[in-house]
Design a protein around this motif. Structure first.
Motif, PDB file in Angstrom:
ATOM      1  N   SER A  85       0.835  -1.210   0.000  1.00  0.00           N
ATOM      2  CA  SER A  85       0.000   0.000   0.000  1.00  0.00           C
ATOM      3  C   SER A  85       0.866   1.255   0.000  1.00  0.00           C
ATOM      4  CB  SER A  85      -0.932   0.002   1.215  1.00  0.00           C
ATOM      5  OG  SER A  85      -1.835  -1.078   1.155  1.00  0.00           O
ATOM      6  N   PHE A  86       1.955   1.228   0.772  1.00  0.00           N
ATOM      7  CA  PHE A  86       2.875   2.368   0.809  1.00  0.00           C
ATOM      8  C   PHE A  86       3.459   2.624  -0.583  1.00  0.00           C
ATOM      9  CE2 PHE A  86       7.324   3.718   0.963  1.00  0.00           C
ATOM     10  CZ  PHE A  86       7.198   4.963   1.569  1.00  0.00           C
ATOM     11  N   LEU A  87       3.902   1.569  -1.221  1.00  0.00           N
ATOM     12  CA  LEU A  87       4.503   1.716  -2.549  1.00  0.00           C
ATOM     13  C   LEU A  87       3.487   2.183  -3.579  1.00  0.00           C
ATOM     14  CD1 LEU A  87       6.825  -1.427  -2.551  1.00  0.00           C
ATOM     15  CD2 LEU A  87       7.518   0.970  -2.346  1.00  0.00           C
ATOM     16  N   GLU A  88       2.273   1.657  -3.492  1.00  0.00           N
ATOM     17  CA  GLU A  88       1.213   2.079  -4.419  1.00  0.00           C
ATOM     18  C   GLU A  88       0.898   3.563  -4.253  1.00  0.00           C
ATOM     19  OE1 GLU A  88      -0.948  -2.305  -4.605  1.00  0.00           O
ATOM     20  OE2 GLU A  88      -1.688  -0.763  -3.240  1.00  0.00           O
ATOM     21  N   LYS A  89       0.945   4.054  -3.022  1.00  0.00           N
ATOM     22  CA  LYS A  89       0.705   5.470  -2.781  1.00  0.00           C
ATOM     23  C   LYS A  89       1.842   6.327  -3.328  1.00  0.00           C
ATOM     24  CE  LYS A  89      -2.132   4.812   1.356  1.00  0.00           C
ATOM     25  NZ  LYS A  89      -2.202   4.930   2.838  1.00  0.00           N
ATOM     26  N   ASN A  90       2.991   5.686  -3.543  1.00  0.00           N
ATOM     27  CA  ASN A  90       4.150   6.395  -4.088  1.00  0.00           C
ATOM     28  C   ASN A  90       4.380   6.055  -5.565  1.00  0.00           C
ATOM     29  OD1 ASN A  90       5.870   7.972  -1.872  1.00  0.00           O
ATOM     30  ND2 ASN A  90       4.950   6.180  -0.891  1.00  0.00           N
ATOM     31  N   ASP A  91       3.269   5.765  -6.241  1.00  0.00           N
ATOM     32  CA  ASP A  91       3.257   5.600  -7.703  1.00  0.00           C
ATOM     33  C   ASP A  91       3.904   4.317  -8.230  1.00  0.00           C
ATOM     34  OD1 ASP A  91       1.900   7.973  -7.928  1.00  0.00           O
ATOM     35  OD2 ASP A  91       3.679   9.182  -8.338  1.00  0.00           O
ATOM     36  N   PHE A  92       4.032   3.300  -7.383  1.00  0.00           N
ATOM     37  CA  PHE A  92       4.432   1.987  -7.873  1.00  0.00           C
ATOM     38  C   PHE A  92       3.173   1.317  -8.419  1.00  0.00           C
ATOM     39  CE2 PHE A  92       8.141   2.890  -5.509  1.00  0.00           C
ATOM     40  CZ  PHE A  92       9.125   1.961  -5.804  1.00  0.00           C
ATOM     41  N   SER A  93       3.179   1.005  -9.703  1.00  0.00           N
ATOM     42  CA  SER A  93       2.028   0.355 -10.322  1.00  0.00           C
ATOM     43  C   SER A  93       2.073  -1.147 -10.050  1.00  0.00           C
ATOM     44  CB  SER A  93       2.032   0.602 -11.831  1.00  0.00           C
ATOM     45  OG  SER A  93       3.140  -0.052 -12.430  1.00  0.00           O
ATOM     46  N   GLU A 125      14.612  12.945  -2.017  1.00  0.00           N
ATOM     47  CA  GLU A 125      15.432  14.108  -1.696  1.00  0.00           C
ATOM     48  C   GLU A 125      16.467  14.385  -2.782  1.00  0.00           C
ATOM     49  OE1 GLU A 125      17.024  13.054   2.098  1.00  0.00           O
ATOM     50  OE2 GLU A 125      15.231  13.698   3.214  1.00  0.00           O
ATOM     51  N   LEU A 126      16.859  13.334  -3.501  1.00  0.00           N
ATOM     52  CA  LEU A 126      17.819  13.496  -4.589  1.00  0.00           C
ATOM     53  C   LEU A 126      17.198  14.227  -5.769  1.00  0.00           C
ATOM     54  CD1 LEU A 126      20.780  12.653  -5.236  1.00  0.00           C
ATOM     55  CD2 LEU A 126      19.836  10.632  -6.373  1.00  0.00           C
ATOM     56  N   GLY A 127      15.867  14.182  -5.862  1.00  0.00           N
ATOM     57  CA  GLY A 127      15.187  14.893  -6.937  1.00  0.00           C
ATOM     58  C   GLY A 127      14.425  14.022  -7.904  1.00  0.00           C
ATOM     59  N   LEU A 128      14.397  12.706  -7.657  1.00  0.00           N
ATOM     60  CA  LEU A 128      13.650  11.827  -8.539  1.00  0.00           C
ATOM     61  C   LEU A 128      12.159  11.925  -8.237  1.00  0.00           C
ATOM     62  CD1 LEU A 128      16.570  10.454  -8.696  1.00  0.00           C
ATOM     63  CD2 LEU A 128      15.314   8.370  -9.268  1.00  0.00           C
ATOM     64  N   SER A 129      11.349  11.870  -9.270  1.00  0.00           N
ATOM     65  CA  SER A 129       9.898  11.815  -9.076  1.00  0.00           C
ATOM     66  C   SER A 129       9.537  10.417  -8.601  1.00  0.00           C
ATOM     67  CB  SER A 129       9.179  12.108 -10.394  1.00  0.00           C
ATOM     68  OG  SER A 129       9.423  11.072 -11.334  1.00  0.00           O
ATOM     69  N   ASN A 130       8.340  10.275  -8.038  1.00  0.00           N
ATOM     70  CA  ASN A 130       7.914   8.961  -7.562  1.00  0.00           C
ATOM     71  C   ASN A 130       7.859   7.937  -8.699  1.00  0.00           C
ATOM     72  OD1 ASN A 130       7.709   9.705  -4.897  1.00  0.00           O
ATOM     73  ND2 ASN A 130       5.509  10.093  -4.957  1.00  0.00           N
ATOM     74  N   ILE A 133      11.347   6.846  -9.419  1.00  0.00           N
ATOM     75  CA  ILE A 133      11.815   5.942  -8.359  1.00  0.00           C
ATOM     76  C   ILE A 133      11.237   4.550  -8.565  1.00  0.00           C
ATOM     77  CG2 ILE A 133      11.714   5.460  -5.874  1.00  0.00           C
ATOM     78  CD1 ILE A 133      11.738   8.512  -5.437  1.00  0.00           C
ATOM     79  N   ALA A 134       9.975   4.484  -8.934  1.00  0.00           N
ATOM     80  CA  ALA A 134       9.340   3.190  -9.187  1.00  0.00           C
ATOM     81  C   ALA A 134      10.028   2.473 -10.343  1.00  0.00           C
ATOM     82  CB  ALA A 134       7.854   3.387  -9.492  1.00  0.00           C
ATOM     83  N   ASP A 135      10.329   3.201 -11.403  1.00  0.00           N
ATOM     84  CA  ASP A 135      11.025   2.604 -12.551  1.00  0.00           C
ATOM     85  C   ASP A 135      12.414   2.109 -12.147  1.00  0.00           C
ATOM     86  OD1 ASP A 135       8.914   3.121 -14.276  1.00  0.00           O
ATOM     87  OD2 ASP A 135       9.777   4.989 -15.036  1.00  0.00           O
ATOM     88  N   ASN A 140      15.845  -2.606 -10.698  1.00  0.00           N
ATOM     89  CA  ASN A 140      16.999  -2.915  -9.841  1.00  0.00           C
ATOM     90  C   ASN A 140      16.523  -3.234  -8.429  1.00  0.00           C
ATOM     91  OD1 ASN A 140      19.404  -1.849 -11.698  1.00  0.00           O
ATOM     92  ND2 ASN A 140      17.753  -0.340 -11.765  1.00  0.00           N
ATOM     93  N   ALA A 141      15.721  -4.276  -8.313  1.00  0.00           N
ATOM     94  CA  ALA A 141      15.110  -4.618  -7.028  1.00  0.00           C
ATOM     95  C   ALA A 141      16.143  -4.936  -5.957  1.00  0.00           C
ATOM     96  CB  ALA A 141      14.158  -5.803  -7.203  1.00  0.00           C
TER      97      ALA A 141
END
Length: 382
Positions: A85-93, A125-130, A133-135, A140-141
Motif C-alpha cells: 500500500s505504501f509503494l502504491e501510494k508512491n506511484d508503484f504500479s 530528496e535526490l530529486g527523482l519523481s515517484n 523511483i518506481a522505474d 533494480n530490485a
C-alpha cells in the motif's frame, strides 16, 4: 508535387514505421479456474499468497500464480499489505510490483520501515519523481536489499563527486541502477584510476558510465587483462579509441572473441586489416557475427559497394540495416533509375550523413519528380 517537411521529423520520414500491438487473451479470474485450464502438472500454488497479490493488489492472474508457486507462505499479511500500500501510494504500479516480486519473491516480506522507506526518501530528496523511483527499483530490485548507510549513501556520494551534481546522478541512475548494487570501491573506482593511468580523459570515462555502465563495474583484474589484450591488437594508450577498444574486449569471452575474428576473416579481412580496423574502429567488433554478415550482404548486393569498401570502413557493420541502410539504398536506387543521380555516395558518407542532411541532399530536391514513389513505399509521409 511539393511537400513541406519539418526537419526534426526527418528521421521518421526516411524510415518505415510499424506498430507493435499487444493483445490480452480473455481469461477467468477465478483462482480455481487457474487449475483447470491445463492438464499438465502444475506447481503447488499457495492460495493465501495468490489471493493477496491478485485480489488485494491487482496482480495479473499469471503473475500472482507464479509468485504464489514460489512463496511458500505469507508471514504477516498486515505488514505485507502495508508495504504494498505504501509503494502504491508512491506511484508503484501493479506492473512495477509484479516485476520486483518476480525477481525477488522474498520482497513480499521485506521490512518496510528499515529497508524500503529510507531508500525511497533518499531518492525523493535526490530529486527523482515517484514514478522515476518506481522505474528505478523495478529494474533494480536488489537495491532494496543493500544497506542504506553502508552501500546506497556512499555510492550516491561517490557518484555526485564524479558527476558534479544531483541532476547528473539522477540522469545516470535512470539509465542504470547498477551503480547502487555493486561495490564501487572494488569496481568503478579502481577501474577509473586504471583508465586514467592509460591516458583516458575523465570526460570519456563519464560518457562511458552513461552509455556502457557494465564496463566500469567489471572486476578490475578483468579490465586490466582486457586492456593488455586490446593493446596487443593495436589499441594505443592515450588515443581517443583506447577506452572503446578495452570496453569491447572486456564485453566478450575469449571464445566469442575468436569467433568474431574468424567472422572478420570470412568477410575478406586479412589479419593486417583486422589490426588496422580494431585500432581505428573498435566499436565495429562489438557487432554480432550474424549482423556483420547481414550488413555485408545488403551492401554488396547493391553492386555499388564491395568487400573492399567494407574492409576500408568496417564501422559500417555497426549501422542499422532497417533504420539506416535499407531506406537510404532504396532512395538512391530510385534516383538512379530515373537518372536523377549519376554517382552514389561513398560508404563512409552513406553511414555518416544524418537523416536531415541525407534528406536535404537526396530527397528534397527531387520531391516533384519522385515524391509519389517515396510516399508509396512509405519512406516519407505528409
Amino acid at each position: 508535387m511539393t511537400a513541406v517537411l519539418r526537419k526534426d521529423s526527418v528521421g521518421i520520414l526516411l524510415r518505415n514505421s510499424s506498430n507493435l500491438c499487444k493483445s490480452r487473451v480473455p481469461f477467468s479470474t477465478s483462482f480455481h479456474h487457474l487449475y483447470s485450464i491445463s492438464t499438465e502438472k502444475k506447481p503447488k500454488i499457495n492460495p493465501a499468497v495468490y489471493d493477496f497479490l491478485f485480489q488485494q493488489h491487482n496482480f495479473s492472474p499469471e503473475a500472482a500464480a507464479e509468485a504464489a508457486s514460489v512463496i511458500t507462505r505469507l508471514r504477516n499479511r498486515e505488514k505485507s499489505d502495508s508495504l504494498f500500500s505504501f509503494l502504491e501510494k508512491n506511484d508503484f504500479s501493479s506492473s512495477h510490483l509484479e516485476k520486483i516480486v518476480k525477481y525477488k519473491p522474498s520482497f513480499i516480506s521485506i521490512d518496510l520501515e528499515k529497508s524500503v522507506k529510507p531508500k525511497i526518501k533518499i531518492f525523493q530528496e535526490l530529486g527523482l519523481s515517484n514514478s522515476d523511483i518506481a522505474d528505478l527499483f523495478a529494474g533494480n530490485a536488489s537495491v532494496f536489499y543493500r544497506s542504506t548507510d553502508k552501500r546506497v549513501i556512499p555510492a550516491l556520494s561517490k557518484l555526485r563527486g564524479l558527476l558534479g551534481s544531483n541532476a547528473s546522478v539522477v540522469n545516470l541512475l535512470m539509465k542504470s541502477g547498477r551503480f547502487l548494487i555493486r561495490d564501487l570501491d572494488k569496481t568503478m573506482v579502481p577501474n577509473i584510476e586504471f583508465l586514467r593511468s592509460r591516458g583516458v580523459p575523465m570526460e570519456q570515462i563519464i560518457t562511458s558510465m552513461h552509455c556502457f555502465s557494465r564496463f566500469l563495474l567489471h572486476k578490475p583484474e578483468h579490465v586490466r587483462r582486457s586492456a593488455g589484450k586490446a593493446e596487443g591488437l593495436g589499441a594505443r594508450r592515450g588515443s581517443r579509441m583506447y577506452i572503446h577498444a578495452v570496453r569491447v574486449v572486456a564485453s566478450m569471452s575469449d571464445e566469442v572473441w575468436e569467433l568474431k575474428l574468424q567472422a572478420f576473416r570470412s568477410l575478406g579481412f586479412a589479419d593486417a586489416d583486422i589490426f588496422n580496423a580494431f585500432s581505428k574502429y573498435p566499436q565495429a567488433f562489438a557487432v554480432s557475427v550474424r549482423k556483420m554478415r547481414e550488413v555485408a550482404d545488403v551492401l554488396v548486393s547493391t553492386g555499388k559497394y564491395d568487400v573492399v569498401s567494407v574492409v576500408a570502413y568496417p564501422l559500417c557493420l555497426a549501422s542499422s540495416i532497417e533504420m539506416r541502410f535499407r531506406p537510404r539504398l532504396q532512395v538512391l536506387a530510385a534516383l538512379e533509375d530515373r537518372m536523377l543521380i549519376t554517382k552514389w555516395p561513398s560508404l563512409p558518407t552513406l553511414c555518416k550523413l544524418s537523416d536531415v542532411i541525407f534528406f536535404e541532399r537526396y530527397v528534397e530536391p527531387y520531391m516533384d519528380e519522385v515524391g509519389h514513389l517515396f510516399l508509396a513505399k512509405g519512406l516519407i509521409s505528409c
